[in-house]
Design a protein around this motif. Sequence first.
Motif, short mmCIF file in Angstrom:
data_model
loop_
_atom_site.label_atom_id
_atom_site.label_comp_id
_atom_site.label_asym_id
_atom_site.label_seq_id
_atom_site.Cartn_x
_atom_site.Cartn_y
_atom_site.Cartn_z
N PHE A 74 -12.11 -9.74 -25.27
CA PHE A 74 -11.46 -10.82 -25.11
C PHE A 74 -12.32 -12.03 -24.91
N LYS A 75 -13.53 -11.97 -25.20
CA LYS A 75 -14.56 -12.99 -25.20
C LYS A 75 -14.52 -13.54 -23.88
N GLY A 76 -14.50 -12.99 -22.66
CA GLY A 76 -14.73 -13.47 -21.34
C GLY A 76 -13.37 -14.23 -20.83
N ARG A 77 -12.28 -14.02 -21.49
CA ARG A 77 -10.94 -14.57 -20.82
C ARG A 77 -9.89 -13.71 -21.08
N ILE A 78 -9.08 -13.55 -20.15
CA ILE A 78 -7.98 -12.51 -20.04
C ILE A 78 -6.92 -13.30 -19.28
N GLU A 115 -4.92 -17.63 -16.61
CA GLU A 115 -6.15 -17.02 -17.49
C GLU A 115 -7.34 -16.56 -16.20
N HIS A 116 -7.91 -15.67 -16.65
CA HIS A 116 -8.87 -15.11 -15.83
C HIS A 116 -10.39 -14.99 -16.53
N ALA A 117 -11.37 -15.33 -15.71
CA ALA A 117 -12.58 -15.24 -16.37
C ALA A 117 -13.21 -13.94 -16.01
N VAL A 118 -13.75 -13.25 -16.90
CA VAL A 118 -14.52 -11.95 -16.94
C VAL A 118 -15.84 -12.19 -16.32
N LEU A 119 -16.01 -11.80 -15.06
CA LEU A 119 -17.34 -12.12 -14.66
C LEU A 119 -18.42 -10.96 -14.59
N GLY A 120 -17.90 -9.72 -14.87
CA GLY A 120 -18.91 -8.61 -14.89
C GLY A 120 -17.92 -7.30 -14.76
N TYR A 121 -18.75 -6.18 -14.83
CA TYR A 121 -18.07 -4.85 -14.40
C TYR A 121 -18.93 -4.23 -13.26
N TYR A 122 -18.60 -3.34 -12.52
CA TYR A 122 -19.24 -2.42 -11.82
C TYR A 122 -19.93 -1.40 -12.43
N ASP A 123 -21.27 -0.98 -12.13
CA ASP A 123 -21.80 0.17 -13.08
C ASP A 123 -21.56 1.40 -12.06
#
Length: 68
Positions: A26-30, A42-50
């Motif tokens: 989603f190119k950093g936005r959802i 709209e939410h910004a994707v900051l990262g994911y937990y490994d």
Amino acid sequence: MTKWLLRCTACGNERVLDVGFNLTAFKGRIYIYCRKCRANREHAVLGYYDDDGRLTPPSDFAGVDIAD
């Protein structure tokens, strides 16, 4: 499942979303429901937990690609 850290672009509220989908598609936005705003925002994707519980930027995601 992957846990993603998201931030609402309207109010700044952060939340964890646990989904089985690569959100980098989603190119950093959802757009999802914000509990604080009580609306779809709209939410910004900051990262994911490994696997170790560390936050990783979405640009480093080397998971499964989405089929065309």
